[in-house]
Design an enzyme around this catalytic site. Structure first.
Site, PDB file in Angstrom:
ATOM      1  N   GLU A   1       0.169   9.390  21.957  1.00 56.55           N
ATOM      2  CA  GLU A   1      -1.181   8.825  21.909  1.00 56.55           C
ATOM      3  C   GLU A   1      -1.682   8.535  23.325  1.00 56.55           C
ATOM      4  O   GLU A   1      -2.836   8.789  23.663  1.00 56.55           O
ATOM      5  CB  GLU A   1      -1.185   7.545  21.072  1.00 56.55           C
TER       6      GLU A   1
ATOM      7  N   HIS B   1      -9.927  25.099  11.594  1.00 52.49           N
ATOM      8  CA  HIS B   1     -10.770  24.008  11.080  1.00 52.49           C
ATOM      9  C   HIS B   1      -9.906  22.902  10.475  1.00 52.49           C
ATOM     10  O   HIS B   1     -10.345  22.183   9.588  1.00 52.49           O
ATOM     11  CB  HIS B   1     -11.770  24.503  10.035  1.00 52.49           C
TER      12      HIS B   1
ATOM     13  N   LYS C   1       7.081   0.453  10.814  1.00 52.30           N
ATOM     14  CA  LYS C   1       6.339   1.390  11.666  1.00 52.30           C
ATOM     15  C   LYS C   1       7.196   2.179  12.649  1.00 52.30           C
ATOM     16  O   LYS C   1       8.131   1.666  13.238  1.00 52.30           O
ATOM     17  CB  LYS C   1       5.271   0.630  12.466  1.00 52.30           C
TER      18      LYS C   1
ATOM     19  N   SER D   1       5.932  -1.691  15.482  1.00 47.05           N
ATOM     20  CA  SER D   1       4.869  -2.685  15.376  1.00 47.05           C
ATOM     21  C   SER D   1       5.469  -4.082  15.468  1.00 47.05           C
ATOM     22  O   SER D   1       6.609  -4.296  15.068  1.00 47.05           O
ATOM     23  CB  SER D   1       4.171  -2.501  14.037  1.00 47.05           C
TER      24      SER D   1
END
Ligand code: ARG
Length: 496
Positions: free
Chosen positions: A288, A154, A281, A275
């Site tokens: 992704e 979970h 970043k 970025s």
């Protein structure tokens, strides 16, 4: 080329709409070799003579060096690779020889043949890519047997585990993916040729001979089945989709774990993006995209299933659309496997942060309860209740279990004093003193647990299994290459 029944040529917009030349680019080599085997069989069966065969084979051999551009320029005139290749052969070998190549064959058995030949190569490529990833997982697992971390259910701290255990779980899933592909290969590796459009032929073809020339393991017997079933393709795509789902779950874990909040792993700079505006970043973009592409694959799988759903038996042009989808799925999954291997080999494992998270968590609680069962012989339900009460106390006082003093334990267990004798507090305190995360892993004794010696055993077994798989695929591949090389020798003999 086929339009004597119809007046004039096909409208150019219609042609552009129904052409499969784009996706057929990858089928051309198979169409050539398949045509060579078919033509040799026609000669052996007395359906064409030696000179005609030689002229056809010469044309087909020269087609092997047709450039992509030449193929593109054919796009204007032909609906698909089969028409384009036949026109090319007739152009080179003349109608009296080249015009005989399509004897006892239809584009329906031809396209399925090409597809089966491509899919068996694709299966082999994916299997090797999966095994390369498995080997990478095993290599990293070996280094990370003692990298203690919390495991999650979970997405909440569940039990103490190790990073090697995590990596091994995916090695096992991927090895099953190879099993599935192996079994799929057997159903793919059958020749449909000689079925004609749907109902076979009155000409004396030898279907088994064509199958063996092309290195198939047999034929798809029923001519309706051979020309119009695509379950082999759906199965292949389903297998790949399952693999992609495995990758997407790993990708999700790694995206999460590379966040500052977790900080369990870090991508090396060369695998991360940044970025345009936020200078700090470090984005896990390949992971992704892998996650997103799993959705693409799922959508494509639904599309290809949808094409076959409710399709009347026998070939319908709808089936053409399944090729491009299957090729796209293959490309995405294959590239993702290579990407994931690079990531697995490259990630930096932050052992200290993993350990800190494990130590701060209450993931040790089940081990404490089990130790209580072992040492005191009490019912697990009672142990569960006592440890639950201790966790509740520790959590509300902002402490870890190991921070708890004797007084804390007494206070925590007070509501349950009916359940235990006075020495229980002392017993729990002594268990907690012994319960560091690494020690708890060493006590985890069940088969398949993150116990370090279990990890070593499992890694070794998986290494053996990976090698065995590779050896089986190598043998299968050598057999296929031998068959195709023998076909080439036969072709060369006819060419003199
Ligand atoms: N381009 C077609 C395909 O990819 C080849 C088969 C065409 N057959 C036919 N009867 N029109 O499926």
């Amino acid at each position: 080329m086929y339009r004597s029944r119809l007046k004039g040529s096909l409208d150019e917009h219609v042609l552009a709409y129904l052409s499969s030349m784009d996706e057929d680019t990858s089928l051309l080599p198979y169409d050539i070799v398949g045509s060579e085997a078919h033509s040799i069989m026609l000669y052996e069966q007395g359906l064409i003579d030696k000179d005609e065969l030689a002229r056809i084979l010469e044309a087909l051999e020269s087609a092997k060096s047709i450039s992509l551009d030449e193929l593109r320029s054919m796009k204007e005139r032909y609906e698909d690779v089969h028409e384009a290749l036949e026109a090319y052969v007739i152009g080179k070998a003349g109608m009296d020889a080249g015009g005989k190549m399509h004897t006892a064959r239809s584009r329906n058995d031809q396209v399925t043949l090409d597809l089966r030949m491509k899919v068996r190569d694709d299966i082999t490529a994916v299997e090797y890519a999966i095994l390369d990833l498995v080997d990478a997982l095993l290599a990293r697992a070996k280094e990370c047997i003692d990298a203690v971390m919390p495991m999650y259910t979970h997405l909440q701290h569940a039990q103490i585990g190790s990073f090697s255990h995590y990596l091994l779980a995916y090695a096992d899933m991927l090895l099953r993916d190879v099993d599935r592909l192996e079994s799929c290969y057997a159903r793919v590796n059958l020749s449909p040729l000689g079925s004609s459009a749907i109902g076979g032929t009155s000409l004396p073809v030898n279907r088994d001979r064509v199958a063996s020339l092309l290195g198939f393991n047999g034929i798809v017997e029923n001519s309706i089945d051979a020309t119009s079933s695509r379950d082999f393709l759906l199965e292949f795509c389903s297998c790949l989709c399952i693999t992609m789902l495995d990758l997407s779950r790993m990708a999700e874990d790694m995206v999460l774990w590379s966040s500052s909040e977790f900080n369990y792993i870090e991508l090396p700079d060369e695998l991360a993006s940044t970025s345009s505006v936020m200078p700090q970043k470090k984005n896990p973009c390949p992971l992704e995209l892998m996650r997103a592409r799993a959705s693409t694959v799922l959508g494509l799988l639904a599309s290809i299933m949808g094409i076959v759903r409710s399709l009347p038996s026998g070939y319908s042009r709808d089936l053409q659309e399944s090729k491009r989808i299957a090729f796209d799925i293959f490309k995405i999954v294959y590239e993702s496997l290579l990407m994931m291997r690079q990531i697995v080999l490259g990630i930096i494992v932050k052992r200290e942060d993993m350990l800190k998270a494990a130590e701060k968590s209450y993931a040790i609680a089940l081990d404490v309860a089990e130790e209580l069962v072992k040492r005191r012989g009490i019912a697990f339900r009672v142990a569960h209740r006592l440890v639950g009460a201790i966790v509740a106390y520790a959590s509300s006082h902002g402490k870890t279990l190991r921070d708890l003093s004797m007084d804390d334990l007494k206070a925590a267990l007070d509501p349950f004093r009916m359940d235990h004798g006075v020495d229980m507090v002392e017993a729990i305190s002594s268990i907690l003193r012994d319960s560091d995360p690494s020690g708890s892993l060493r006590r985890r004794s069940s088969k398949g647990s993150p116990n370090p010696s279990e990890q070593e055993r499992m890694i070794h077994e998986r290494e053996v299994r990976s090698k065995e798989h590779r050896a089986e695929i190598d043998v299968r591949q050598e057999r296929l290459e031998y068959a195709l090389a023998s076909l080439q020798d036969t072709v060369n003999r006819f060419l003199g």
